[in-house]
Write a protein that holds these residues in place. Structure first.
Motif, short mmCIF file in Angstrom:
data_model
loop_
_atom_site.label_atom_id
_atom_site.label_comp_id
_atom_site.label_asym_id
_atom_site.label_seq_id
_atom_site.Cartn_x
_atom_site.Cartn_y
_atom_site.Cartn_z
N SER A 25 -6.43 -8.66 0.42
CA SER A 25 -6.86 -9.88 1.08
C SER A 25 -5.94 -10.11 2.26
CB SER A 25 -6.82 -11.07 0.12
OG SER A 25 -7.25 -12.23 0.77
N GLY A 26 -6.38 -9.65 3.43
CA GLY A 26 -5.54 -9.76 4.62
C GLY A 26 -4.29 -8.91 4.49
N MET A 27 -3.37 -9.11 5.38
CA MET A 27 -2.13 -8.34 5.34
C MET A 27 -0.99 -9.18 4.76
SD MET A 27 -2.75 -5.29 5.92
CE MET A 27 -1.07 -4.74 5.84
N SER A 28 -1.22 -9.66 3.54
CA SER A 28 -0.18 -10.40 2.83
C SER A 28 0.94 -9.44 2.44
CB SER A 28 -0.77 -11.05 1.57
OG SER A 28 -1.13 -10.04 0.64
N THR A 29 2.03 -9.99 1.97
CA THR A 29 3.15 -9.16 1.53
C THR A 29 2.73 -8.24 0.40
OG1 THR A 29 4.70 -10.90 2.17
CG2 THR A 29 5.52 -9.23 0.65
N LYS A 30 1.99 -8.78 -0.58
CA LYS A 30 1.53 -7.95 -1.70
C LYS A 30 0.61 -6.83 -1.22
CE LYS A 30 1.85 -10.99 -5.68
NZ LYS A 30 1.10 -11.60 -6.80
N SER A 35 0.53 -5.42 1.78
CA SER A 35 1.35 -4.44 2.51
C SER A 35 2.13 -3.55 1.54
CB SER A 35 2.32 -5.14 3.45
OG SER A 35 1.62 -5.86 4.42
N HIS A 36 2.72 -4.15 0.52
CA HIS A 36 3.47 -3.37 -0.47
C HIS A 36 2.56 -2.41 -1.22
CE1 HIS A 36 6.89 -6.52 -0.59
NE2 HIS A 36 7.15 -5.57 0.28
N ALA A 37 1.38 -2.87 -1.59
CA ALA A 37 0.44 -2.01 -2.32
C ALA A 37 0.04 -0.80 -1.48
CB ALA A 37 -0.79 -2.80 -2.75
N ILE A 38 -0.25 -1.03 -0.20
CA ILE A 38 -0.63 0.07 0.69
C ILE A 38 0.52 1.07 0.81
CG2 ILE A 38 -1.18 0.68 3.09
CD1 ILE A 38 -2.65 -2.10 3.21
N GLU A 39 1.70 0.56 1.08
CA GLU A 39 2.86 1.45 1.25
C GLU A 39 3.19 2.19 -0.04
OE1 GLU A 39 5.78 3.56 3.06
OE2 GLU A 39 4.26 2.30 4.00
N ASN A 40 3.17 1.50 -1.17
CA ASN A 40 3.48 2.15 -2.45
C ASN A 40 2.46 3.22 -2.79
OD1 ASN A 40 5.80 0.61 -2.85
ND2 ASN A 40 4.70 -0.99 -3.96
N LEU A 41 1.18 2.94 -2.56
CA LEU A 41 0.15 3.94 -2.85
C LEU A 41 0.28 5.15 -1.94
CD1 LEU A 41 -2.27 4.85 -4.45
CD2 LEU A 41 -3.73 3.63 -2.81
N ARG A 42 0.58 4.92 -0.68
CA ARG A 42 0.76 6.06 0.23
C ARG A 42 1.93 6.93 -0.20
NH1 ARG A 42 -1.20 3.28 5.67
NH2 ARG A 42 -3.39 3.73 5.34
N LYS A 43 3.02 6.32 -0.62
CA LYS A 43 4.19 7.09 -1.09
C LYS A 43 3.84 7.90 -2.33
CE LYS A 43 7.83 4.06 0.66
NZ LYS A 43 8.87 3.09 0.29
N ILE A 44 3.16 7.26 -3.28
CA ILE A 44 2.77 7.95 -4.51
C ILE A 44 1.83 9.11 -4.20
CG2 ILE A 44 1.41 7.71 -6.64
CD1 ILE A 44 2.61 4.82 -6.82
N SER A 45 0.81 8.84 -3.38
CA SER A 45 -0.17 9.86 -3.05
C SER A 45 0.47 11.04 -2.33
CB SER A 45 -1.29 9.26 -2.19
OG SER A 45 -1.97 8.27 -2.91
N GLU A 46 1.32 10.77 -1.37
CA GLU A 46 1.97 11.84 -0.62
C GLU A 46 2.92 12.65 -1.49
OE1 GLU A 46 3.58 9.80 2.76
OE2 GLU A 46 1.62 9.61 3.71
N GLY A 102 -2.18 -5.10 -8.81
CA GLY A 102 -0.79 -5.37 -8.48
C GLY A 102 -0.35 -4.60 -7.26
N ASP A 103 0.95 -4.68 -6.96
CA ASP A 103 1.47 -4.06 -5.74
C ASP A 103 1.84 -2.59 -5.90
OD1 ASP A 103 3.89 -4.11 -7.06
OD2 ASP A 103 4.87 -5.44 -5.63
N LEU A 104 1.61 -2.02 -7.09
CA LEU A 104 1.81 -0.59 -7.35
C LEU A 104 3.26 -0.16 -7.21
CD1 LEU A 104 -1.31 0.63 -5.33
CD2 LEU A 104 -1.23 -0.07 -7.73
N SER A 105 4.18 -1.07 -7.48
CA SER A 105 5.61 -0.77 -7.28
C SER A 105 6.22 0.05 -8.42
CB SER A 105 6.40 -2.06 -7.09
OG SER A 105 6.25 -2.91 -8.20
N ASP A 106 5.61 0.05 -9.60
CA ASP A 106 6.12 0.83 -10.73
C ASP A 106 5.42 2.19 -10.73
OD1 ASP A 106 6.78 1.97 -13.18
OD2 ASP A 106 6.67 0.06 -14.26
N THR A 107 6.03 3.16 -10.08
CA THR A 107 5.41 4.47 -9.88
C THR A 107 4.98 5.12 -11.19
OG1 THR A 107 6.65 4.82 -7.84
CG2 THR A 107 5.74 6.77 -8.89
N GLU A 108 5.85 5.13 -12.18
CA GLU A 108 5.51 5.77 -13.46
C GLU A 108 4.30 5.11 -14.11
OE1 GLU A 108 6.72 8.63 -14.70
OE2 GLU A 108 7.82 8.73 -12.81
N LYS A 109 4.24 3.80 -14.07
CA LYS A 109 3.11 3.06 -14.63
C LYS A 109 1.82 3.41 -13.88
CE LYS A 109 1.55 -1.67 -15.51
NZ LYS A 109 1.89 -3.08 -15.35
#
Length: 98
Positions: free
Chosen positions: A21-26, A28-39, A83-90
């Motif tokens: 929903s827009g570029m909220s902090t959550k 932005s974090h979700a996008i960045e965390n998913l990109r890191k995990i995917s890469e 969620g923001d996908l910050s727990d990589t293992e989860k």
């Protein structure tokens, strides 16, 4: 990125839809965390980002109740995580990547 980090099949192609929903902090974090995990863990992946503020019908179609919400659409089975996908293992476990 080292090849030893890649745990998914070398030929498997993953597809994700991330609802935000827009570029909220959550968001932005979700996008960045998913990109890191995917890469780090997926040799091939596609990411579609849908902003429910501008594409409300998609949120209804996918029955999105909270954001950010990530849906793995390929390979089967589909998986959903909120969620923001910050727990990589989860995230890896829920999305059945490991």
């Amino acid at each position: 990125m080292e090849n030893s980090q890649i745990s998914a099949s070398e030929t498997e192609h993953y597809k994700f839809i991330l609802f935000i929903s827009g570029m909220s902090t959550k968001s932005s974090h979700a996008i960045e965390n998913l990109r890191k995990i995917s890469e780090s863990y997926l040799p091939k992946f596609e990411l579609q980002i849908i902003d429910i503020r501008t594409e409300q019908q998609k949120a209804v179609e996918y029955q999105i109740l909270a954001v950010p919400t990530l849906i793995k659409t390929h390979p089967n089975p589909n998986r959903v995580i909120v969620g923001d996908l910050s727990d990589t293992e989860k995230v890896l476990k829920i999305l059945d990547i490991r």
